[in-house]
Design an enzyme around this catalytic site. Structure first.
Site, short mmCIF file in Angstrom:
data_model
loop_
_atom_site.label_atom_id
_atom_site.label_comp_id
_atom_site.label_asym_id
_atom_site.label_seq_id
_atom_site.Cartn_x
_atom_site.Cartn_y
_atom_site.Cartn_z
CG HIS A 224 4.47 70.28 25.52
ND1 HIS A 224 3.65 70.61 26.58
CD2 HIS A 224 4.28 68.95 25.31
CE1 HIS A 224 2.98 69.55 26.98
NE2 HIS A 224 3.35 68.53 26.23
CB SER B 216 2.24 66.32 24.23
OG SER B 216 3.40 65.82 24.85
#
Length: 283
Positions: free
Chosen positions: A224, A178
């Site tokens: 992230h 991610s």
């Protein structure tokens, strides 16, 4: 979806007619980018697949995206085979040796900053990340070219790992692509801004994903955010960095060197952050 390639989701659009188009169907114009049909209508030559950024860096087929998809899926399949479960893959030896875990990193296992980005906790985890990689990776790779795309991907992955080490609990186990995926979101934003195309849609997608990162349990927010920042910075180095060169020095070689120096510098920075943070765990 691209109007000429309905199988290609895209966040880009022609700045003349406004229709969505993938990077392969766009060509730089004085203001923004024009699609094939608008170029033909204006009597200009059909574009040759070159897109935003320094001349000639685009790639027509996103081979690296497909290879990354295959690697991630193959690694997940191997962890499932070892663990005997689609949901509890942490029992796999591969996962044990590669996940991001501060105490092991402090013992010198620095490869975990990289390998953690190719491991996933569950089938849903890998499916969501691979779908996102498929959607984002193709446009970014076609825009930047395969080699630069790989560089941006690695900088994003390592940047996410570095921010996890710096700001999150180092004793927590982290894994997943991610961080790299958010890096591709950041790169997409830079591509859109460089093309002078309205960036509202891309900003909305990024904002939504950040909100989800804040509200859904067991999601690494700093992976992230780190990936987003490092990916955007790497893409900016490729697409905007050459503009800092004196006009007389903007040769193809110098333009490429600026882009690669930006990517390499971010990769080194991410590694330094991760390694130095690991060193503090043994102090």
């Amino acid at each position: 979806m691209c109007v000429r390639h309905p199988d290609r989701p895209t966040g880009l659009a022609c700045s003349r007619c406004g229709r969505p188009a993938c990077p392969q169907c766009l060509t730089p114009a004085a203001v923004g980018q024009h699609c094939v049909d608008c170029v033909r209508a204006s009597g200009r030559d059909t574009p040759r697949g070159t897109v935003v950024g320094p001349r000639g860096i685009g790639s027509k087929t996103p081979w690296a995206t497909y290879v990354l998809l295959a690697i991630n899926i193959a690694v997940f399949a191997a962890t499932v085979a070892q663990a005997g479960s689609f949901t509890e893959v942490r029992g796999s030896r591969i996962f044990y040796e590669g996940a991001l875990f501060g105490p092991f990193l402090a013992d010198g296992e620095y490869w975990r900053l990289l390998t953690a980005g190719f491991l996933h906790f569950s089938l849903i985890h890998v499916a969501v990340n691979m779908f996102s990689l498929y959607i984002l990776g193709r446009d970014v790779e076609i825009t930047l070219g395969t080699a630069r795309f790989v560089g941006v991907y690695l900088a994003s992955l390592l940047g996410g790992s570095a921010m996890v080490m710096l700001f999150e609990n180092p004793n927590a186990i982290n894994a997943g692509a991610s961080g790299a995926i958010f890096g591709l979101m950041g790169a997409t934003l830079v591509v859109v801004l460089r093309a002078k195309v309205p960036a509202g849609f891309v900003l909305g997608v990024i904002g939504l994903n950040i909100v989800l990162s804040l509200t859904i349990p067991n999601i690494s927010l700093w992976a992230h955010l780190g990936g987003l920042v490092f990916g955007a910075a790497a893409a900016a180095g490729v697409l905007y960095g050459p503009g800092l060169l004196p006009a007389g020095s903007r040769t193809a070689r110098n333009v490429a060197a600026v882009g690669w120096a930006s990517i390499a510098g971010l990769i080194v920075l991410a590694l330094l952050i991760g390694v130095m943070r690991a060193a503090t765990l043994t102090a």
